[in-house]
Each structure stands twice: as structure tokens, then as C-alpha cells.
Design an enzyme around this catalytic site. Structure first.
Site, mmCIF file in Angstrom:
data_model
loop_
_atom_site.group_PDB
_atom_site.id
_atom_site.type_symbol
_atom_site.label_atom_id
_atom_site.label_comp_id
_atom_site.label_asym_id
_atom_site.label_seq_id
_atom_site.Cartn_x
_atom_site.Cartn_y
_atom_site.Cartn_z
ATOM 1 N N ASN A 6 39.841 -19.384 -13.809
ATOM 2 C CA ASN A 6 39.614 -19.828 -15.185
ATOM 3 C C ASN A 6 40.543 -19.028 -16.108
ATOM 4 O OD1 ASN A 6 38.611 -19.843 -17.859
ATOM 5 N ND2 ASN A 6 36.723 -20.772 -17.117
ATOM 6 N N ASP A 8 41.100 -19.446 -19.396
ATOM 7 C CA ASP A 8 40.802 -19.574 -20.835
ATOM 8 C C ASP A 8 41.203 -18.336 -21.637
ATOM 9 O OD1 ASP A 8 39.646 -21.965 -20.196
ATOM 10 O OD2 ASP A 8 37.576 -21.276 -20.391
ATOM 11 N N HIS A 9 40.986 -17.157 -21.037
ATOM 12 C CA HIS A 9 41.183 -15.953 -21.843
ATOM 13 C C HIS A 9 42.636 -15.515 -21.951
ATOM 14 C CE1 HIS A 9 37.091 -16.051 -22.699
ATOM 15 N NE2 HIS A 9 36.689 -15.752 -21.481
ATOM 16 N N ARG A 17 46.913 -13.937 -32.074
ATOM 17 C CA ARG A 17 48.062 -13.780 -32.968
ATOM 18 C C ARG A 17 48.603 -15.122 -33.468
ATOM 19 N NH1 ARG A 17 51.345 -9.059 -33.245
ATOM 20 N NH2 ARG A 17 49.857 -7.382 -33.502
ATOM 21 N N HIS A 42 38.674 -24.634 -19.851
ATOM 22 C CA HIS A 42 37.549 -25.190 -20.595
ATOM 23 C C HIS A 42 38.067 -25.620 -21.963
ATOM 24 C CE1 HIS A 42 33.129 -24.516 -22.145
ATOM 25 N NE2 HIS A 42 33.606 -25.713 -22.456
ATOM 26 N N ARG A 44 37.121 -26.603 -25.142
ATOM 27 C CA ARG A 44 35.895 -26.603 -25.951
ATOM 28 C C ARG A 44 36.063 -27.503 -27.157
ATOM 29 N NH1 ARG A 44 32.308 -22.000 -24.600
ATOM 30 N NH2 ARG A 44 31.071 -22.742 -26.343
ATOM 31 N N ARG A 48 38.626 -23.170 -29.239
ATOM 32 C CA ARG A 48 38.781 -21.754 -29.590
ATOM 33 C C ARG A 48 39.760 -21.025 -28.664
ATOM 34 N NH1 ARG A 48 32.961 -19.391 -27.713
ATOM 35 N NH2 ARG A 48 32.248 -20.893 -29.241
ATOM 36 N N HIS A 49 39.945 -21.523 -27.442
ATOM 37 C CA HIS A 49 40.986 -20.883 -26.605
ATOM 38 C C HIS A 49 41.975 -21.931 -26.102
ATOM 39 C CE1 HIS A 49 37.760 -21.832 -23.804
ATOM 40 N NE2 HIS A 49 37.075 -20.726 -24.028
ATOM 41 N N GLU A 69 36.936 -28.114 -17.461
ATOM 42 C CA GLU A 69 35.545 -27.913 -17.902
ATOM 43 C C GLU A 69 35.388 -28.554 -19.257
ATOM 44 O OE1 GLU A 69 34.133 -23.921 -18.296
ATOM 45 O OE2 GLU A 69 34.641 -23.489 -16.235
ATOM 46 N N THR A 99 30.072 -17.492 -24.766
ATOM 47 C CA THR A 99 30.510 -18.145 -23.536
ATOM 48 C C THR A 99 29.394 -19.091 -23.111
ATOM 49 O OG1 THR A 99 31.284 -17.776 -21.263
ATOM 50 C CG2 THR A 99 29.627 -16.253 -22.106
ATOM 51 N N THR A 100 29.625 -19.853 -22.030
ATOM 52 C CA THR A 100 28.631 -20.840 -21.634
ATOM 53 C C THR A 100 27.331 -20.143 -21.210
ATOM 54 O OG1 THR A 100 30.520 -22.026 -20.740
ATOM 55 C CG2 THR A 100 28.345 -22.931 -20.270
ATOM 56 N N GLU A 150 28.126 -26.980 -9.803
ATOM 57 C CA GLU A 150 28.539 -25.577 -9.868
ATOM 58 C C GLU A 150 27.312 -24.797 -10.305
ATOM 59 O OE1 GLU A 150 32.284 -24.540 -11.691
ATOM 60 O OE2 GLU A 150 31.497 -22.581 -12.311
ATOM 61 N N HIS A 190 30.490 -17.786 -13.040
ATOM 62 C CA HIS A 190 30.076 -17.171 -14.295
ATOM 63 C C HIS A 190 29.627 -15.737 -14.061
ATOM 64 C CE1 HIS A 190 28.731 -16.584 -18.362
ATOM 65 N NE2 HIS A 190 29.394 -17.670 -18.659
ATOM 66 N N GLY A 191 30.386 -14.832 -14.631
ATOM 67 C CA GLY A 191 30.039 -13.417 -14.539
ATOM 68 C C GLY A 191 30.368 -12.769 -13.202
ATOM 69 N N GLY A 212 36.880 -16.089 -14.175
ATOM 70 C CA GLY A 212 37.854 -15.931 -15.241
ATOM 71 C C GLY A 212 37.896 -14.549 -15.850
ATOM 72 N N HIS A 213 36.826 -14.200 -16.556
ATOM 73 C CA HIS A 213 36.860 -13.009 -17.413
ATOM 74 C C HIS A 213 37.214 -11.727 -16.662
ATOM 75 C CE1 HIS A 213 35.201 -9.858 -20.108
ATOM 76 N NE2 HIS A 213 35.795 -10.633 -21.001
#
Ligand code: PXP
Length: 236
Positions: A6, A8-9, A17, A42, A44, A48-49, A69, A99-100, A150, A190-191, A212-213
Site C-alpha cells: 500500500n 498511499d503514504h 509540500r 486507496h 479516498r 487526501r493522499h 481500495e 485511517t480505515t 480482506e 491493517h496495522g 503500507g504504513h
């Protein structure tokens, strides 16, 4: 098990920026070159990302599997049908959340789910529903005609190392076994991070982990290539 990355980040950092760095497409390429089996983005509602242009570029330039996603909205269904990602994962979405948070309540909106999923499956897209490890939700997901679920691993991840871990882990295991008995394929995410991911090997037949994160965070210290390679070693 496969590793879905993932990204996204990477876009979160870029958007901080408002410029073009770090380049999201380059990041996706690096992830694939270093062992990711698929790219997850994702899109959204509030963008936002990841932005629409990112998903289009990734679809055009990257041969690996793209998993989109998205929320269960008409706008997203239209985008998916025109973009034709290899897979979509339908997630709940709230504007205020960081986050979700929690899985999709598909049992509570089954008719809508059935009519939302069908055109996507008919278009040749693999459809997955992001749900909590709960029997009622698994059964409802199956009834929509989706091929995948998932499982939301957030409760497991948050309880890792505490006396609640075993219960959360067993919920994931039981839900996976039940889903398999219905003919569903099962992803999870997730996580998940470098410390807690290993227990996913104790669950038979999980297909893909979407992470992802933790990988993008580790990349800040060791670089994206190494962060992906390290996770790939733990997942495969
Ligand atoms: N799977 C789904 C459906 C998600 O919504 C997310 C978070 O966007 C992830 C996996 C990845 O979660 P994390 O960033 O915590 O690894």
C-alpha cells in the site's frame, strides 16, 4: 503468501509540500522491483493522499497487479469500471478518520453490496470486501458474489503482545477457515508490521497481506528497497 504494498503514504509525503516529490510512480516501481507482488492504492473520497492521476499512471506504467481500495460509492464504481484495475477492495470510509477504522458492515447493506459488486465482477475485476473477522460479515461478503475478503487485522495488531492478542488472532483464524469453507479467498491487512506479521503464517491459506504504513515508515530509515525486501522475506 503474497505481499501487496500500500503506497498511499508516499503520496501523503508528496502532498505535504504540494509538489512532485517523492514520485509515487517511481515508488511503486521500486516496490515491485524489490519483491512486492502487487500495488495497492486507496483513492479516498477526499483525495487526501492518492489522486486520480496517480492511479491512472500506475495502471498505465506498471505491469504488476493493481489493487484499488475504494468506498462503496457510485463515483468509485464508475472510476473502477473505466480504469479496470486487476482488483478492487471495498472499504468503509469516514471523512474524519485518520485511517480505515473497522471493517465494512456488509451484512447491514447486503442488497446494496450485491448490486455494487456485480458490475465489477462482470467486468473481470477481482472484488474483495474489507471486513472484520466476524462470521456474519463473512457470510454476507460471500452472498455479494465477491471472490475475496480482506480481513481487518487492526484489532490483532493493536493487541499484539497483550493478553488480548490470542483472542484477536483466533478471530482471524476462525474467520479465515469459515471463508475458505464458503469458497472465498482471504487476504488480510491493517496495522501489520515487522514485529507482528509472522503470526499470519499460522493461518492456513491466506492469499495476500496488504501492508503500507510500517513499510513506508521503515523506508525513512533504511530506504524503500530495503524496507520492501525485509518485509518480503517475512511474508513469503
Ligand atoms: N488494507 C486496507 C483495506 C486498508 O484500508 C489499509 C490502510 O489503508 C491497509 C490494508 C494497510 O494498512 P497499514 O497502512 O496499516 O499497513
Amino acid at each position: 503468501m503474497k505481499l501487496g504494498l500500500n503506497i498511499d503514504h508516499i503520496a501523503t509525503l508528496r502532498n505535504a509540500r504540494g509538489g512532485v516529490e517523492p514520485d509515487v510512480l517511481e515508488g511503486a516501481k521500486l516496490c515491485i522491483e524489490n519483491g512486492a507482488d502487487s500495488i495497492t492504492t486507496h483513492l479516498r473520497e477526499d483525495r487526501r493522499h492518492i489522486k486520480d492521476e496517480d492511479v491512472k499512471l500506475i495502471r498505465k506504467e506498471i505491469k504488476a497487479k493493481l489493487n484499488l481500495e475504494m468506498a462503496m460509492t457510485d463515483e468509485m464504481q464508475e472510476i473502477a469500471l473505466s480504469l479496470k484495475p486487476d482488483a478492487v477492495c471495498i472499504v468503509p470510509e469516514k471523512r474524519q478518520e485518520v485511517t480505515t477504522e473497522g471493517g465494512l458492515d456488509i451484512a447491514g447493506q447486503l442488497e446494496r453490496g450485491i448490486s455494487f459488486v456485480k458490475p465489477l465482477v462482470d467486468a473481470g475485476i477481482e472484488v474483495s470486501l474489507f471486513i472484520d473477522p466476524d462470521k456474519e460479515q463473512v457470510l454476507a461478503a460471500h452472498k455479494t458474489g465477491a471472490q475475496f475478503i480482506e480481513l481487518h487485522t487492526g484489532t490483532y495488531a493493536n493487541s499484539f503482545g497483550t493478553d488480548k492478542e490470542e483472542q484477536a488472532f483466533n478471530d482471524l483464524k476462525t474467520a479465515t477457515e469459515y471463508a475458505h469453507s464458503l469458497g472465498l479467498k482471504v487476504n488480510a491487512g491493517h496495522g501489520l508490521n515487522y514485529q507482528n506479521v509472522h503470526r499470519m503464517h499460522e493461518i492456513n491459506g491466506l492469499y495476500e497481506l496488504n501492508i503500507g504504513h510500517s513499510i513506508i515508515s521503515r523506508a525513512v530509515f533504511v530506504g524503500l528497497a530495503k524496507a520492501v525486501q525485509e518485509m518480503k522475506t517475512l511474508v513469503k
